[in-house]
Scaffold this motif. Structure first.
Motif, short mmCIF file in Angstrom:
data_model
loop_
_atom_site.label_atom_id
_atom_site.label_comp_id
_atom_site.label_asym_id
_atom_site.label_seq_id
_atom_site.Cartn_x
_atom_site.Cartn_y
_atom_site.Cartn_z
N ASP A 11 0.86 -1.07 -0.04
CA ASP A 11 -0.09 0.00 0.14
C ASP A 11 0.81 1.25 0.09
OD1 ASP A 11 -2.14 -1.57 0.00
OD2 ASP A 11 -2.21 -1.68 2.28
N ILE A 12 2.08 1.09 -0.46
CA ILE A 12 3.01 2.39 -0.53
C ILE A 12 2.33 3.51 -1.32
CG2 ILE A 12 4.22 1.63 -2.59
CD1 ILE A 12 6.63 2.77 -1.45
N ASP A 13 1.39 3.27 -2.37
CA ASP A 13 0.71 4.51 -2.95
C ASP A 13 -0.23 5.30 -2.23
OD1 ASP A 13 -0.45 1.74 -3.23
OD2 ASP A 13 -2.18 2.91 -4.05
N THR A 14 -0.49 4.69 -0.97
CA THR A 14 -1.32 5.71 -0.08
C THR A 14 -0.58 6.00 1.34
OG1 THR A 14 -2.29 3.54 1.20
CG2 THR A 14 -3.55 4.24 -0.97
N HIS A 15 0.69 5.85 1.21
CA HIS A 15 1.35 6.26 2.40
C HIS A 15 2.44 7.01 1.97
CE1 HIS A 15 -0.86 2.88 4.02
NE2 HIS A 15 -0.76 3.55 5.12
N ALA A 16 2.40 8.20 2.36
CA ALA A 16 3.64 9.24 1.71
C ALA A 16 4.81 8.73 2.61
CB ALA A 16 3.30 10.42 1.85
N ASP A 17 4.75 8.26 3.79
CA ASP A 17 6.03 8.16 4.38
C ASP A 17 6.69 6.92 4.06
OD1 ASP A 17 3.96 6.47 5.30
OD2 ASP A 17 4.55 6.30 7.30
N ARG A 18 6.07 5.83 3.56
CA ARG A 18 6.74 4.73 2.82
C ARG A 18 7.54 5.12 1.62
NH1 ARG A 18 2.01 0.05 4.03
NH2 ARG A 18 2.06 0.50 6.28
N GLN A 19 6.86 6.13 0.79
CA GLN A 19 7.35 6.51 -0.27
C GLN A 19 8.50 7.32 -0.08
OE1 GLN A 19 4.38 8.59 -2.78
NE2 GLN A 19 2.93 7.45 -2.03
N ALA A 20 8.54 7.95 1.00
CA ALA A 20 9.93 8.99 1.30
C ALA A 20 11.04 7.90 1.87
CB ALA A 20 9.39 9.83 2.37
N ILE A 21 10.63 6.69 2.60
CA ILE A 21 11.60 5.93 2.92
C ILE A 21 12.20 5.02 1.87
CG2 ILE A 21 12.00 3.63 4.21
CD1 ILE A 21 9.85 4.38 6.40
N LEU A 22 11.46 4.87 0.85
CA LEU A 22 11.82 4.01 -0.35
C LEU A 22 12.69 5.02 -0.97
CD1 LEU A 22 11.71 1.58 -1.87
CD2 LEU A 22 9.68 2.44 -3.14
#
Length: 552
Positions: A478-489
């Protein structure tokens, strides 16, 4: 054994002068009707030197040489009871079994047998030679006595099984002499934590047991278990080393958890297993369902060992794609266990269990050899990724196993990729790094699996130059709905570029997740969206030149 039986018929005269008495090894005294010594043989005379026994009462004679334990020597005579030996301890710690009988001609005869050696040997037979604590036999004997007493009084008796956590690592890395010294220190801490009357035993290796009686239960067992976990977990300074171990405790209490010694000991052991399974460094009480769960565990252990022997394990392969070209660049080998009655057993269920019971190295070697052999037959020279357990690094044979697997399969070394988790680096980091460096020198690629799920992932990137970072699916889901995970990636991919390492995202299941991964700059992808795990035959078909790899 005494000589009184033979003396009873021989000694008849009021004033004995039998020639055999002076030569007997046992000490013999003859008393008159006033209970005063009128005759001693040579052995008795030597025993009480320099005191002259003639004319003394037994009490005075014993007192003159500092002997204890002989006050009740006349009890059997005075109560018409059957004569029984009384244990006499001399001032030099010699032990004598003293028996008194009445003579038909009047007076008394006393025989004294030196049982020092016999008693000392018996005590040694019940002592652990290393720590001086009671051993397993003595523990069971004392438990039999305590339970018999408790059955009469109605009191509860607790048994605590204690296992040292992380002791094996000390033994393996620093040697058995230091491990033995540590066990002696642990034994001292046990003694300091117990009350008079409690029994502590070393029952083998790094396992100990305590019998606690005459105390309110379960409160007393709870307090003692908590105390032992705390006390044993404190640091030890031995030969310049600061050592840190821990303790797990299992508790069973009679009569609720069993009346028989062996049942109570088994139930305490079951409770200990629960404490270890739930994180160690804690205590757990026995519960009725534990036995059933243990039986199921043993059954699974038998089945898993049989599965390895009967080839019930198989490998499936999940494709890995290059995001820039959409080409298949490799497969990850994944193990599956098809149980004859339980069906498919998930790896997350049996792999940790295999590590626990010590068969993971054999399974891991089978996976490595099988994956290399099958990959060598594929029509395209793509990579094969094989997972390693942290336990496979123990023993120092991993590098040789990899070399052997490559040689037997004729798989080019550059096609093999080994995936390790942070757990492999938590203990004996230097030894593990030495193995990894040796593998890298051979040309084997090494990836860090499940990156980001541990506490020191970034630190380990400084210690070893991994070929690839495998980003755990918990950051991808669900990275598409979690900005924090996108930043970590994005941060991880940027770090990997700076360190000249590739990145692969695992667990990709949706187009939206794939789009985020592309945008973050990942190099490779793996997941159900791009390809599910497949048997070896399907891999062969997928890699045929006529097949297209444009799956996404």
């Amino acid at each position: 054994m005494t000589i009184v039986g033979s003396l009873k018929d021989v000694v008849r005269a009021r004033q004995p002068r039998i020639s055999a008495l002076p030569e007997m090894a046992a000490a013999v005294l003859i008393l008159d009707e006033d209970r005063k010594v009128e005759y001693v043989n040579a052995s008795a005379e030597k025993l009480f030197m320099p005191v002259d026994p003639i004319g003394c009462t037994l009490s005075a004679l014993f007192a003159s040489c500092g002997a204890t334990g002989g006050d009740e020597v006349f009890v059997a005579v005075d109560t018409s009871a059957e004569p029984a030996p009384m244990r006499l301890r001399l001032s030099d710690d010699r032990l004598l079994d003293c028996t008194l009988r009445s003579l038909s001609s009047g007076g008394f005869v006393v025989s004294m047998d030196d049982v020092t050696t016999y008693v000392r040997n018996a005590e040694l037979a019940e002592r652990d030679a290393l720590t001086g604590l009671a051993n397993r036999k003595a523990l069971r004997d004392r438990l039999v006595e305590r339970l018999a007493s408790a059955a009469r009084t109605g009191d509860a008796t607790a048994v605590l099984y204690v296992d040292l956590d992380r002791f094996k690592a000390v033994n393996d890395t620093l040697g058995h002499p230091l491990g033995d010294a540590l066990l002696r220190k642990v034994a001292e801490r046990f003694k300091s934590a117990l009350r008079d009357g409690d029994v502590v035993a070393r029952i083998g290796g790094d396992e100990f047991a305590v019998i606690q009686s005459n105390a309110p239960q379960p409160a007393a067992a709870t307090a003692l278990a908590t105390r032992l976990v705390d006390l044993i977990s404190r640091a030890y300074a031995i030969d310049g080393h600061m050592l840190h171990i821990g303790a797990s405790v299992g508790v069973a209490i009679a009569p609720d958890d069993g009346y028989e010694p062996d049942v109570l000991l088994k139930n305490a052991d079951l409770a200990l297993y629960r404490a270890k399974a739930e994180g160690r460094g804690c205590h757990r009480f026995f519960e009725p369902g534990m036995d059933e769960r243990m039986q199921a565990r043993r059954s699974m252990e038998i089945d898993l060992r049989r599965a390895l022997a009967l080839k019930q394990l198989e490998l499936v392969y999940q494709p890995q794609f290059d995001l820039a070209s959409s080409d298949i660049i490799g497969f990850e080998a994944l193990i599956r266990w098809h149980h004859p009655t339980r069906g498919l057993v998930p790896p997350e269920e049996f792999i940790p269990f295999a590590e626990e019971i010590g068969v993971i190295s054999a399974i891991g070697e089978w996976v490595l050899r099988t994956a290399c052999k099958q990959a060598a037959a594929w029509p395209k020279p793509v990579a094969i990724a094989v997972n390693l357990s942290a336990l496979q690094f123990r023993g120092g044979k991993l590098a040789e196993t990899v070399i052997s697997a490559l040689a037997q399969s004729q798989l080019p070394v550059q096609r093999l990729e080994l995936e390790i988790t942070e757990g492999a680096l938590l203990n004996n980091t230097d030894d593990v790094l030495n193995v990894l460096n040796r593998l890298r020198e051979l040309g084997v690629a090494v990836s860090m699996d499940d990156f980001g799920t541990g506490y020191s992932s970034l630190g380990y990137l400084q210690k070893f130059s991994f070929n690839k970072i495998k980003i755990d699916q918990c950051f991808i889901r669900d990275i598409d709905t979690h900005a924090d995970r996108q930043a970590i990636l994005r941060a991880v991919t940027s770090l990997a570029v700076a360190l000249r390492m590739k990145t692969i995202a695992e667990g990709v299941e949706t187009e939206a997740e794939l789009a985020c991964i592309r945008a973050a700059g990942c190099d490779e992808v793996q997941g159900y969206l791009t390809g599910r795990p497949m048997p070896g035959g399907a891999v062969m078909a997928l890699l045929e030149p006529a097949c297209s790899a444009e799956n996404f």
